[in-house]
Scaffold this motif. Sequence first.
Motif, mmCIF file in Angstrom:
data_model
loop_
_atom_site.group_PDB
_atom_site.id
_atom_site.type_symbol
_atom_site.label_atom_id
_atom_site.label_comp_id
_atom_site.label_asym_id
_atom_site.label_seq_id
_atom_site.Cartn_x
_atom_site.Cartn_y
_atom_site.Cartn_z
ATOM 1 N N LYS A 3 44.186 -40.724 -86.859
ATOM 2 C CA LYS A 3 43.268 -41.253 -87.861
ATOM 3 C C LYS A 3 41.968 -40.441 -87.866
ATOM 4 C CE LYS A 3 41.363 -44.685 -84.735
ATOM 5 N NZ LYS A 3 41.067 -46.051 -84.445
ATOM 6 N N VAL A 4 41.236 -40.541 -88.936
ATOM 7 C CA VAL A 4 39.947 -39.849 -89.068
ATOM 8 C C VAL A 4 39.017 -40.383 -87.992
ATOM 9 C CG1 VAL A 4 37.981 -39.528 -90.623
ATOM 10 C CG2 VAL A 4 40.312 -39.515 -91.528
ATOM 11 N N LEU A 10 37.078 -41.690 -81.918
ATOM 12 C CA LEU A 10 35.918 -42.565 -81.716
ATOM 13 C C LEU A 10 36.060 -43.429 -80.468
ATOM 14 C CD1 LEU A 10 35.225 -43.599 -85.419
ATOM 15 C CD2 LEU A 10 34.283 -41.678 -84.109
ATOM 16 N N GLY A 11 37.286 -43.680 -80.038
ATOM 17 C CA GLY A 11 37.521 -44.445 -78.816
ATOM 18 C C GLY A 11 37.739 -43.573 -77.590
ATOM 19 N N LEU A 12 37.574 -42.256 -77.739
ATOM 20 C CA LEU A 12 37.744 -41.282 -76.648
ATOM 21 C C LEU A 12 39.158 -41.308 -76.061
ATOM 22 C CD1 LEU A 12 34.340 -41.772 -74.791
ATOM 23 C CD2 LEU A 12 34.996 -39.844 -76.240
ATOM 24 N N ASN A 13 40.152 -41.536 -76.910
ATOM 25 C CA ASN A 13 41.524 -41.675 -76.436
ATOM 26 C C ASN A 13 42.408 -40.449 -76.645
ATOM 27 O OD1 ASN A 13 41.250 -44.422 -75.595
ATOM 28 N ND2 ASN A 13 41.196 -44.986 -77.749
ATOM 29 N N ILE A 33 29.570 -36.507 -85.390
ATOM 30 C CA ILE A 33 30.198 -37.699 -85.986
ATOM 31 C C ILE A 33 30.816 -38.572 -84.896
ATOM 32 C CG2 ILE A 33 32.089 -38.471 -87.480
ATOM 33 C CD1 ILE A 33 30.227 -37.252 -89.327
ATOM 34 N N GLY A 34 31.572 -37.945 -83.982
ATOM 35 C CA GLY A 34 32.189 -38.693 -82.902
ATOM 36 C C GLY A 34 31.158 -39.427 -82.061
ATOM 37 N N GLN A 35 30.069 -38.738 -81.747
ATOM 38 C CA GLN A 35 29.018 -39.344 -80.932
ATOM 39 C C GLN A 35 28.319 -40.472 -81.688
ATOM 40 O OE1 GLN A 35 28.492 -38.611 -77.742
ATOM 41 N NE2 GLN A 35 26.834 -40.062 -77.523
#
Length: 131
Positions: A3-4, A10-13, A33-35
């Motif tokens: 997913k985008v 975003l969950g660091l997975n 963006i991730g941060q």
Amino acid sequence: MKKVPAFDDLGLNNPENDLFGDIKIKAKHFTEIGQKYSEKTAKKADPELVTAINPLNYLNNQSNSLIAKHWRIRHGAADRDTSFAVPIILATTLQNMNLDIDFFMPWAKPHSGDYDLIDLFDWIDSLVKEK
């Protein structure tokens, strides 16, 4: 498949997040963006490390005499993890630098695996053996 925003999960997975981890922190974000939108309290990777894993940063900042003259790039055409743009951009950059590029996208193969080791060694032999 992802997913985008895809690689910087975003969950660091994702394994990509683990690439930027260290001995104390398993995974880090590597994009703004991730941060910014992280689902967890997270550290951001050292920008020098992020720069270090992108081969284009080296190619664009080196004299041609320091860059390998022969390149063999394979990326399976059945890949579901990485965009075809990644190897195509690398191959095109190298070609534009007038380097020898052996680029192929094998049909029905992912971007992983050792499916053509004999061909790889034959290619190496063709470069190093006297003709």
